[in-house]
Design an enzyme around this catalytic site. Structure first.
Site, short mmCIF file in Angstrom:
data_model
loop_
_atom_site.label_atom_id
_atom_site.label_comp_id
_atom_site.label_asym_id
_atom_site.label_seq_id
_atom_site.Cartn_x
_atom_site.Cartn_y
_atom_site.Cartn_z
N ASP A 1 5.04 -7.91 -2.92
CA ASP A 1 5.70 -7.00 -3.49
C ASP A 1 4.72 -5.48 -3.40
O ASP A 1 3.71 -5.52 -3.22
CB ASP A 1 6.08 -7.45 -4.86
CG ASP A 1 7.53 -6.76 -5.57
OD1 ASP A 1 7.86 -7.28 -6.22
OD2 ASP A 1 7.54 -5.63 -4.94
C1 GLC Z 1 9.78 -3.48 -6.49
C2 GLC Z 1 10.55 -4.65 -6.59
C3 GLC Z 1 11.04 -5.28 -5.65
C4 GLC Z 1 11.42 -4.37 -4.49
C5 GLC Z 1 10.20 -3.78 -3.84
C6 GLC Z 1 10.44 -2.73 -2.88
O1 GLC Z 1 8.86 -3.10 -7.13
O2 GLC Z 1 9.82 -5.60 -7.36
O3 GLC Z 1 12.00 -6.35 -6.13
O4 GLC Z 1 11.85 -5.17 -3.31
O5 GLC Z 1 9.44 -2.98 -5.00
O6 GLC Z 1 10.97 -1.51 -3.47
#
Ligand code: GLC
Length: 743
Positions: free
Chosen positions: A263
């Site tokens: 993430d």
């Molecule tokens: C965010 C979220 C995740 C998302 C990622 C990319 O912090 O936790 O769900 O897909 O970043 O945007």
């Protein structure tokens, strides 16, 4: 290309090029602007890093994708295309209801078809991988991201929607259609302590496996191409550094062979967690956990080569990670077509918000809304559906707002959104009803607390509220019924949207009470990304329709239901709390040694002094415009033998006055186990349509597999003994019959 050619390509790659494939950067790094000062510098990557990066974060738009891909390939020594990944969570340009609402349809079949349409829009605009579905099990409405979770509090339901969404996204993937699905957030993110965002998750391995892992497993078994690590710890080790979770469980036990992506900046955050002293440490831990792609940090880009040279990380590990990324690109046909059929923005526009897509979103919204309350009023009839000819006053901050698409609808414009007012005007004509805002969503102080993001929604800083309330009261005085469209701000749920207070914000409660004091029937339509505490709303609303964030066609769907064109069939997938202090709250509770009602003197049983043990509205609950009930439950046998099954049949009776759909739910309770077992667990469901007066049979087959669980010795399987089989139209009102499993 064939695997042999892909292997040959891997063999040609330098170490730097292989490491580059493991780096994902945001689109602003590819802007061609001054890398030394722009976003790239903020991350700490150089132009050399950008020129060999493997994927791009959250860039969509056919022309932009072409621009970046063309510029990149022109410089790429081996012509390995970039992979474009984005958050396409519940729609692209056509915005569907948020996933927690989609789960309330209890209609995985419809959702699979809808997600295929979502994928068509996103693919046409250059998206190749979506960071979706999120399938975290959620039992605490204080956590803002419950809105993203289609299964709500239940692992069985979550599993059904996980596989439906993955299949929908990836339909036709090998033929250049669809988009690859990246299931997230692995694992257990929804169990953050206190419902506080990014907080610690800690539970037994048994509970993790039994109650939280099944939906991710279902997504992997349905063929999800990627998995995203979660921000939280699992048994003290952050998921992004957790080899047991990512390698032993995900890869060895489940057989997942695709790339794992972190993430956002999660590798760097290993230092904040205190499990890594520096970026080299963090990169080492993540690589050893077989995490392949570093989202938006320079850890992999600047540590891995040094770590290989120092012998901390093997070249083989780098090759394996790079191979998984190249294999995904190859599976998507990128080496043959680096744009995957994405032509240009003009052609892409022909895919967006088509009548078929909008109709699909509206049908989902019709099925997702949950009618929680529908009391009889003066006429002796329930207040809903609205009586033909009755003059309605449409009041509240969401009466005429396009902010009903929620926080993660980042690619959908508000332009195509049909507001409730639009839908009323279509049906009644401009003069057929009156409309007044009545109040802003938030007070100025509450709005300022949401930060700069908040200006994406609403109309600027709230002004005095009293004039708005007076105007609304005046409108209601001219009407026969008041329809109040109330709710939270879109940024009060979603990521970083944890809250400890879940009652109506701003001056909305005052508006509701003062409208109620006029003595006319009141219908409350609630827009929110989570279950809210409605105990203050119930006394002032004769009817409550929970609309969630219903998406582009949300206003139409509200009107469909209020005017009776659609008989509501939505059923809750999260228990609605009676008070914030009850959470975490879920139906599949364990009995405890002193169950409520046990034969102990007075107070000495499990419970609160100031709240019930159950929610205000239970899991599986929802009202419709027809009355129905279950009767005549019968089992084909009173025992299941090993490997065998029995059948349960129940009669669903539609008492009228209209045709409708019910969700017949199957629950099982294992009376005695080697560990304590929940008082009931969902093990099946069926949407059943009936005509008024119709009686129809609903059948369930109960197999040994449905009885299995992680036993005291951590083996997985069923145990002999007596079970309660329950069928219900919610988790609370059930018919029961016992049966025995004989080992
Ligand atoms: C965010 C979220 C995740 C998302 C990622 C990319 O912090 O936790 O769900 O897909 O970043 O945007």
């Amino acid at each position: 290309m064939k695997d042999a050619e892909l292997h040959a390509l891997l063999d040609q790659m330098t170490l730097e090029e292989k490491i580059g494939q493991l780096v994902q950067l945001s689109g602003d790094c590819f802007g061609g602007g001054d890398v030394a000062t722009g976003p790239a510098a903020k991350i700490g990557v150089t132009q050399e890093d950008i020129d060999v990066a493997g994927s791009v974060l959250n860039v969509v738009g056919a022309d932009e994708v072409h621009r970046i891909q063309d510029a990149y390939l022109a410089k790429s020594r081996l012509h390995i295309p970039l992979l474009f990944m984005a958050d396409v969570v519940y729609g692209y340009k056509t915005c569907y209801p948020m996933p927690l609402a989609l789960g309330c349809t209890w209609d995985p079949e419809r959702i699979e078809k809808s997600y295929r349409l979502i994928a068509d829009e996103a693919r046409a605009d250059g998206c190749m991988v979506t960071f979706s579905p999120a399938v975290d099990v959620v039992r605490d409405a204080r956590w803002g991201r419950v809105m993203e979770m289609p299964g709500g509090e239940d692992p069985y339901l979550g599993s059904r929607f996980a596989e439906a969404m993955v299949r929908g996204f990836q339909a036709g993937l090998g033929e250049g259609e669809g988009i690859a699905s990246c299931v997230k957030h692995f694992a257990g993110y929804g169990a953050a302590e206190g419902g506080r965002e990014y907080n610690t998750v800690d539970m037994s391995e048994r509970r993790l496996r039994q109650e939280y892992l099944p939906p991710y497993r279902a997504a992997v078994d349905a063929g999800a191409k990627m998995v995203m690590t979660s921000f939280n710890t699992v048994d003290g080790v952050p998921a992004t550094a957790n080899r047991w979770l990512m390698h032993d469980v995900l890869r060895s036990e489940w057989g997942f062979s695709g790339p794992v992506i972190t993430d956002y900046a999660a590798i760097l955050e290993l230092m904040n967690h205190g499990v890594a002293a520096d970026k080299d440490d963090a990169s080492t831990l993540a690589m050893r956990a077989t995490v392949d792609i570093d989202m938006k940090t320079d850890c992999y880009a600047h540590s891995l080569k040094r770590l290989v040279e120092k012998g901390c990380i093997s070249q083989r590990a780098i090759d394996a990670a790079c191979w998984r990324v190249l294999s995904l690109k190859n599976a998507l046909g990128l080496f043959e077509d680096p744009y995957r059929g994405c032509v240009d923005s003009r052609e892409a526009a022909t895919h967006m918000c088509t009548p078929a897509h909008l109709a699909s979103a509206r049908a989902c919204a019709d099925e997702a809304m949950v009618l929680l309350r529908n009391e009889k009023v003066g006429t002796g009839e329930p207040v809903l559906p609205l009586r033909r000819g009755a003059k309605a006053a449409l009041v509240g901050p969401y009466a005429d707002s396009a902010d009903i698409i929620g926080m993660w609808a980042i690619h959908a414009g508000k332009g195509p959104v049909k507001t409730v007012r639009d839908a009323f005007a279509e049906r009644l004509g401009e003069d057929g009803f009156v409309c007044a805002k009545g109040a802003d969503v938030l007070t100025a102080e509450e709005l300022s607390g949401l930060g700069s993001f908040a200006k994406m929604f609403g109309e600027g800083t709230p002004g005095p509220q009293e004039p708005l309330i007076e105007e609304a009261l005046a409108a209601c005085r001219t009407a026969d019924v008041a329809v109040l469209c109330l709710g939270e701000h879109p940024l009060q749920s979603g990521e970083a949207g944890s809250r400890t207070k879940l009652r109506l914000p701003g001056k909305q409660q005052e508006l509701l009470e003062r409208v109620h004091a006029l003595g006319k029937p009141v219908v409350a339509v609630i827009f929110a990304g989570r279950p809210r505490v409605l105990e203050d709303v119930v006394p002032y609303a004769d009817a409550i329709l929970y609309a969630w964030w219903p998406g582009t066609e949300g206003g139409e769907a509200v009107a469909d239901i209020l005017f009776g064109d659609v008989n509501p069939s939505g059923r809750l997938t999260m228990s609605f709390p009676a008070a914030e202090g009850q959470m975490p709250l879920y139906y599949a509770q364990y009995p405890t040694g002193r169950p409520a009602g046990a034969n102990h003197a007075g107070r000495f049983v499990t419970g609160y002094l100031d709240a019930p043990n159950t929610g205000l509205y239970p899991f599986g609950y929802g009202l419709s415009y027809h009355r129905s009930h279950l009767e005549n439950l019968r089992l084909s046998d009173e025992a299941i033998m090993p490997g065998g099954s029995i059948e349960a049949v129940v009669d669903l009776v539609n008492e009228g006055p209209v045709a409708g759909t019910d969700v017949v739910q199957l629950y099982l309770h294992d009376r005695v186990g080697s560990i304590t077992r929940p008082i009931k667990e969902l093990k099946g469901f069926e949407r059943a349509e009936t005509e008024p007066g119709e009686r129809r049979e609903v059948r369930f087959t109960i197999t040994e597999e449905l009885l299995a669980f992680w036993r005291q010795d951590m083996s997985y399987g069923a145990e002999p003994g007596t079970f309660d089989l329950m069928v219900g139209l919610s988790s609370q009102d059930v018919l029961a019959a016992p049966f025995v499993f004989r080992a």
